[in-house]
Scaffold this motif. Structure first.
Motif, short mmCIF file in Angstrom:
data_model
loop_
_atom_site.label_atom_id
_atom_site.label_comp_id
_atom_site.label_asym_id
_atom_site.label_seq_id
_atom_site.Cartn_x
_atom_site.Cartn_y
_atom_site.Cartn_z
N THR A 20 0.83 -1.21 0.00
CA THR A 20 0.00 0.00 0.00
C THR A 20 0.86 1.25 0.00
OG1 THR A 20 -1.74 -1.19 1.19
CG2 THR A 20 -1.87 1.20 1.20
N PHE A 21 1.94 1.23 0.75
CA PHE A 21 2.86 2.38 0.76
C PHE A 21 3.42 2.63 -0.63
CE2 PHE A 21 7.11 4.18 1.06
CZ PHE A 21 6.88 5.31 1.84
N VAL A 22 3.83 1.57 -1.30
CA VAL A 22 4.35 1.71 -2.67
C VAL A 22 3.26 2.28 -3.59
CG1 VAL A 22 5.22 0.46 -4.68
CG2 VAL A 22 6.07 -0.11 -2.40
N GLY A 23 2.04 1.75 -3.46
CA GLY A 23 0.94 2.25 -4.27
C GLY A 23 0.67 3.72 -4.03
N GLY A 24 0.68 4.14 -2.76
CA GLY A 24 0.49 5.55 -2.44
C GLY A 24 1.59 6.42 -2.99
N PHE A 25 2.82 5.93 -2.90
CA PHE A 25 3.95 6.70 -3.42
C PHE A 25 3.82 6.92 -4.93
CE2 PHE A 25 8.14 6.87 -5.40
CZ PHE A 25 8.69 7.96 -4.74
N VAL A 26 3.50 5.86 -5.66
CA VAL A 26 3.35 5.98 -7.11
C VAL A 26 2.20 6.92 -7.46
CG1 VAL A 26 2.83 4.74 -9.25
CG2 VAL A 26 4.38 3.73 -7.56
N LYS A 27 1.10 6.81 -6.74
CA LYS A 27 -0.04 7.70 -6.99
C LYS A 27 0.33 9.16 -6.75
CE LYS A 27 -4.95 8.37 -5.85
NZ LYS A 27 -5.43 8.19 -7.22
N GLY A 28 1.07 9.41 -5.68
CA GLY A 28 1.50 10.77 -5.41
C GLY A 28 2.50 11.29 -6.43
N ALA A 29 3.36 10.39 -6.92
CA ALA A 29 4.42 10.81 -7.85
C ALA A 29 3.91 11.02 -9.27
CB ALA A 29 5.55 9.77 -7.85
N VAL A 30 3.07 10.11 -9.75
CA VAL A 30 2.63 10.18 -11.15
C VAL A 30 1.11 10.21 -11.31
CG1 VAL A 30 4.73 9.12 -12.03
CG2 VAL A 30 2.80 7.66 -11.44
N GLY A 31 0.35 10.14 -10.21
CA GLY A 31 -1.08 10.36 -10.28
C GLY A 31 -1.95 9.18 -10.64
N PHE A 32 -1.42 7.96 -10.63
CA PHE A 32 -2.24 6.80 -11.01
C PHE A 32 -1.66 5.54 -10.39
CE2 PHE A 32 1.22 5.72 -13.65
CZ PHE A 32 1.02 4.46 -14.18
N ALA A 33 -2.38 4.44 -10.57
CA ALA A 33 -1.89 3.06 -10.36
C ALA A 33 -1.99 2.54 -8.94
CB ALA A 33 -0.45 2.89 -10.86
N MET A 34 -2.44 3.31 -7.97
CA MET A 34 -2.49 2.76 -6.62
C MET A 34 -3.40 1.53 -6.52
SD MET A 34 -3.08 4.49 -2.88
CE MET A 34 -4.86 4.27 -2.77
N PRO A 35 -4.64 1.56 -7.03
CA PRO A 35 -5.46 0.35 -6.95
C PRO A 35 -4.84 -0.83 -7.69
CG PRO A 35 -6.81 2.25 -7.52
CD PRO A 35 -5.39 2.69 -7.62
N ILE A 37 -1.66 -1.43 -8.17
CA ILE A 37 -0.53 -1.92 -7.38
C ILE A 37 -1.02 -2.72 -6.18
CG2 ILE A 37 1.38 -1.20 -5.87
CD1 ILE A 37 1.82 1.13 -7.87
N MET A 38 -2.02 -2.19 -5.49
CA MET A 38 -2.53 -2.89 -4.31
C MET A 38 -3.18 -4.22 -4.69
SD MET A 38 -4.12 0.23 -2.02
CE MET A 38 -4.54 -0.86 -0.64
N VAL A 39 -3.98 -4.22 -5.76
CA VAL A 39 -4.68 -5.44 -6.16
C VAL A 39 -3.69 -6.49 -6.65
CG1 VAL A 39 -6.18 -6.38 -7.96
CG2 VAL A 39 -6.90 -4.37 -6.65
N SER A 40 -2.79 -6.11 -7.54
CA SER A 40 -1.86 -7.10 -8.10
C SER A 40 -0.80 -7.51 -7.09
CB SER A 40 -1.20 -6.55 -9.37
OG SER A 40 -0.50 -5.36 -9.10
N GLY A 41 -0.36 -6.58 -6.25
CA GLY A 41 0.68 -6.90 -5.26
C GLY A 41 0.14 -7.71 -4.11
N MET A 42 -0.91 -7.23 -3.45
CA MET A 42 -1.48 -7.95 -2.32
C MET A 42 -2.06 -9.29 -2.75
SD MET A 42 -3.26 -4.64 -0.50
CE MET A 42 -4.34 -5.60 0.54
N LEU A 153 -15.77 -5.00 -9.39
CA LEU A 153 -15.21 -6.34 -9.17
C LEU A 153 -13.75 -6.30 -8.76
CD1 LEU A 153 -16.79 -8.28 -12.17
CD2 LEU A 153 -17.45 -8.42 -9.76
N ALA A 154 -12.96 -5.44 -9.40
CA ALA A 154 -11.51 -5.45 -9.18
C ALA A 154 -11.00 -4.20 -8.48
CB ALA A 154 -10.78 -5.62 -10.52
N GLY A 155 -11.87 -3.23 -8.23
CA GLY A 155 -11.45 -2.04 -7.51
C GLY A 155 -10.64 -1.06 -8.34
N THR A 156 -10.63 -1.22 -9.66
CA THR A 156 -9.85 -0.30 -10.49
C THR A 156 -10.62 0.05 -11.76
OG1 THR A 156 -7.79 -0.02 -11.72
CG2 THR A 156 -8.62 -2.27 -11.53
#
Length: 256
Positions: A20-35, A37-42, A153-156
């Motif tokens: 989740t931290f990685v997802g938040g960082f990417v979202k803050g840096a480039v504005g996308f991909a947190m869901p 990252i969380m879905v595929s990573g977790m 279904l997938a949160g994204t």
């Protein structure tokens, strides 16, 4: 904390916080991909329904932060232009969320993995459709239905939204405003949909609430450091990592 540990042991809880931290960082840096990252990573180690439940509060709060940072005026202008798409996305998130608990775990891995791989690959190759003006209204309804179904279904629903806006040749500044509206309202619908579906319940909401901490910390750090990166290169590396993680989810769905 007792409820959280009943859902995930400490090792998996720390793993979820790190993702989740990685997802938040990417979202803050480039504005996308947190869901994504969380879905595929977790999803590599955690049950799919628990993953979707864990994603909900971080998505709601960080999307709200993103809308507030962009400004409400541009967001309202974007809504007025794309209201059909926004409405269909929100309705379909509510509807499709009700089916999540009836989907077998192996199928859920495919539901999570296939969109991640497909949508990231499309972005990597730079393809986007071109929609003639006379077909715009039908495209808005259809694209909104697909995006909302994936969202429930997938949160994204972010990558389909990006493709939708690119297909309409939306200027970049307007894209950011419209994305903020769709992500913000869609995340509220995701919360309401899974509150009703039972995915977000007395056992899972403490996990989702806890994941707010690494999500917000990661996003704050991404806001501060994002300008120091080559954003296009960072974006492409992120997409490649997501493709690999999504492929692993597909493997789990096919092999059981």
């Amino acid at each position: 904390m007792i409820d959280i540990f009943a859902v995930l042991p400490l090792s998996l809880l720390l793993f979820a916080c790190a993702i989740t931290f990685v997802g938040g960082f990417v979202k803050g840096a480039v504005g996308f991909a947190m869901p994504l990252i969380m879905v595929s990573g977790m999803g590599i180690l955690i049950d799919p329904q628990t993953v979707v439940a864990g994603v909900i509060f971080p998505i709601v709060v960080t999307n709200g932060m993103q809308v507030a940072r962009a400004g409400l005026g541009p967001a309202w202008d974007g809504f007025k232009e794309h209201w059909r798409y926004v409405v269909v996305v929100c309705v379909m998130i509510l509807v499709s969320a009700q089916f999540l608990r009836s989907i077998p775990a192996d199928v859920m891995f495919l539901v999570l993995g296939v969109p991640v791989v497909g949508l990231c690959t499309v972005q990597l190759i730079g393809w986007h459709p071109r929609i003639p003006p006379r077909y715009r209204r039908a495209f808005e309804w259809g694209a909104g239905a697909v995006s909302g179904a994936l969202g429930g279904l997938a949160g994204t629903w972010g990558p389909p939204t990006v493709l939708y806006l690119l297909a309409l040749d939306t200027p970049r500044a307007r894209q950011m405003a419209v994305q903020g509206v769709i992500y913000g309202l869609g995340s509220v619908m995701l919360f309401l949909g899974h509150l009703r579906s039972g995915v977000l319940n007395v056992q899972t909401w403490p996990l989702s609430a806890l994941l707010l901490v690494p999500a917000i910390l990661g996003m704050w750090l991404g806001f501060r450091l994002g300008d120091r990166f080559d954003q296009e290169r960072f974006r492409r590396v992120t997409l490649w990592v997501l493709v690999l993680a999504g492929a692993n989810l597909i493997r789990r769905g096919l092999m059981g």
